[in-house]
Design an enzyme around this catalytic site. Structure first.
Site, short mmCIF file in Angstrom:
data_model
loop_
_atom_site.label_atom_id
_atom_site.label_comp_id
_atom_site.label_asym_id
_atom_site.label_seq_id
_atom_site.Cartn_x
_atom_site.Cartn_y
_atom_site.Cartn_z
N ASN A 124 -5.84 -6.99 -7.91
CA ASN A 124 -4.88 -6.22 -8.72
C ASN A 124 -5.51 -4.99 -9.35
OD1 ASN A 124 -3.07 -8.18 -8.05
ND2 ASN A 124 -2.59 -8.81 -10.13
N HIS A 133 -4.51 -3.32 2.00
CA HIS A 133 -3.79 -4.43 1.38
C HIS A 133 -2.28 -4.29 1.56
CE1 HIS A 133 -4.88 -8.02 -0.81
NE2 HIS A 133 -3.84 -7.86 -1.62
N GLU A 148 -2.13 -9.67 4.68
CA GLU A 148 -1.37 -10.86 5.08
C GLU A 148 -0.18 -10.44 5.96
OE1 GLU A 148 -0.35 -12.75 1.36
OE2 GLU A 148 -2.31 -13.72 1.18
N VAL A 185 1.30 1.01 -10.75
CA VAL A 185 0.83 1.94 -11.78
C VAL A 185 1.00 3.36 -11.25
CG1 VAL A 185 -0.85 0.30 -12.71
CG2 VAL A 185 -1.54 1.89 -10.91
N TRP A 227 -9.84 -15.62 -5.46
CA TRP A 227 -8.96 -14.56 -5.96
C TRP A 227 -9.10 -14.47 -7.47
CZ3 TRP A 227 -6.79 -10.48 -4.12
CH2 TRP A 227 -5.80 -9.81 -4.85
N GLU A 273 -8.99 -15.07 0.56
CA GLU A 273 -8.42 -15.40 -0.75
C GLU A 273 -8.24 -16.91 -0.82
OE1 GLU A 273 -4.75 -13.41 -1.65
OE2 GLU A 273 -5.46 -11.46 -0.94
#
Length: 469
Positions: free
Chosen positions: A53, A128, A175, A60, A352, A310
């Site tokens: 994150n 990601h 993923e 953001v 993670w 993860e």
């Protein structure tokens, strides 16, 4: 004059040939200089951690660059981790038409990579979720545009990091959402584009280790659907990636659903006898060993390293009558058992973390219990023991009138000391940072009977004490 000229010509020719030979030899050495194989790198990678994150944050403002500090990475290294996975958003920091990545963003990613390289850690940077530009578009309708972006992004990324050594690895996705053989074929095209783009930039990228994600990074899907890997121009430079959050009811579920209820208690010796509906009914030790064994058989045993990019089980805050202590013990045991099982089978694992384990600025350890479980789980494989050093505990005087003293020969091994009244209410707590020996307790307690609970890494001891008038 003719003789001198002939001698000069002969010397010139010999000299020229010598230069040619030397240059050819140097070129040959340069061409043959390659980075280490994936298997060799995997043998050096021990325990891994995610900077979660942070650089992949798309919630953001674009000019608010997520980052960390050298102090934080130093702390991760000092705890025993030697490899870091850095999830990264590229689409969010690029021109969505031309796919040109912002130069300032590349520089920010480089800064974090360099923190890790400075500590001699192995680093993975990936593409990601990033608004799902690839992850949610593994289908024939979006295949061309995704491959075009994949080519553009990885050409820029690989070029920018071209001179880094084998401590830097690239992972082409995160993923990718795959459900069947058709979408699996599309995913393989994305992986092929990723490999081709990186290799085409030359230099160290010609032999850099690259990481290929299984469908949805799900072990069962990967075992059933990913029966071939993309083609690479050099042998032995690919790894496979899967993730592990099983059972989700225990690891990540934060509310009951129509398909199932949350599990609070997991593993041998951690089931509740009073709240049996919250005990795990699947996904425990034998299931974990079986699932991990599938990847060992399919890839690791065939010389293809596998990373678990993860994994985790996240602590819930429970209310009575649920047993918070038993839940905490389940979390601790899950991490330790997972690490032992995965490490023994040859996986490289990355827990993670979004700040719950380490503070990303100061490097302060926020959850020593879980961090100790991870490190000790890996050690269990090599030491063959599940025990820590003996830690004698003394509590005196008992009964007591003012305070009671807790004395231990290894206060640094204790995570928490808690005092409970006979109704089960917690009335006093001392966390790890404040634990010392001797430790005074009970000054504010009323005269009554109490339980002092001492939590170390792999055991909990309870002492019944009496405060008198």
């Amino acid at each position: 004059m003719k003789k001198n000229f002939t001698q000069f010509a002969q010397l010139y020719t010999k000299g020229f040939l010598f230069v040619i030979m030397v240059c050819g030899l140097l070129m040959s050495v340069s061409v043959k200089a390659q980075l280490s194989t994936a298997q060799h790198i995997a043998s050096k990678m021990k325990i891994g951690w995610n900077l979660g994150n942070t650089l992949e944050a798309t919630w953001v403002p674009r000019n608010t660059f997520g980052t960390t500090t050298q102090a934080a990475i130093d702390s991760v290294k000092a705890k025993g981790f030697n490899t870091v996975r850095i999830p990264v958003a590229w689409f969010y920091h690029s021109d969505t038409i031309t796919s040109k990545i912002d130069a300032a963003w590349l520089s920010n990613v480089k800064k974090v990579v360099d923190y890790c390289i400075k500590d001699s850690m192995y680093v993975i940077i990936n593409a990601h979720w990033d608004k799902g530009w690839l992850e949610n578009r593994v289908n024939t309708a979006n295949k061309d545009i995704v491959n075009k972006r994949q080519q553009a992004y990885w050409t820029q990324i690989a070029t920018y990091f071209k001179d880094y050594n084998d401590h830097l690895l690239f992972a082409g996705a995160n993923e990718p959402n795959v459900t069947d053989a058709t979408s699996m074929a599309v995913l393989l095209s994305y992986h092929q584009t990723f490999i081709n783009a990186v290799r085409a930039t030359g230099g160290n990228n010609s032999s850099r280790t690259l990481i290929i994600q299984g469908p949805s990074t799900d072990i069962d899907k990967t075992n059933k659907l990913m029966n071939t890997l993309p083609v690479d121009q050099i042998e032995g430079r690919l790894m496979v990636e899967v993730h592990y959050y099983t059972p989700w009811n225990f690891c990540g579920m934060n509310g009951d659903a129509s398909w199932g209820k949350m599990f609070y208690y997991w593993g041998k010796g951690n089931h509740s006898v009073t709240e049996t509906s919250r005990n795990a009914t699947w996904g425990e030790e034998s299931d974990m060993d079986k699932l991990l064994g599938l990847m060992k058989t399919k890839y690791i045993d065939k010389g293809i390293p596998v990373i678990i990019g993860e994994y985790g089980a996240f602590r819930k805050k429970l209310s009575p009558p649920s047993d918070q202590t038993l839940h905490n013990a389940s979390i601790e045991y899950y991490y330790r058992y997972f690490m032992k099982s995965a490490t023994s089978k040859g996986f490289i694992t990355y827990c993670w973390d979004t700040g719950g384990l380490f503070n990303f600025t100061s490097g302060r350890m926020n959850d020593r219990v879980v961090l100790n479980a991870i490190v000790q789980g890996a050690k269990d494989v090599t030491t063959g023991t599940a025990m820590l050093r003996d830690n004698a505990i003394e509590i005196y005087p008992n009964p007591f009138r003012s305070t009671i003293c807790l004395k231990t020969n290894h206060p640094e091994d204790i995570n928490r000391v808690a005092v409970y009244d006979m109704m089960g209410h917690q009335v006093e707590t001392v966390e790890h940072a404040a634990i010392k020996s001797p430790l005074d307790l009970g000054s504010s307690l009323k005269p009554d009977l109490y339980i002092v609970q001492v939590n170390e890494f792999n055991w909990t001891r309870s002492f019944k004490v009496l405060k008198m008038q």
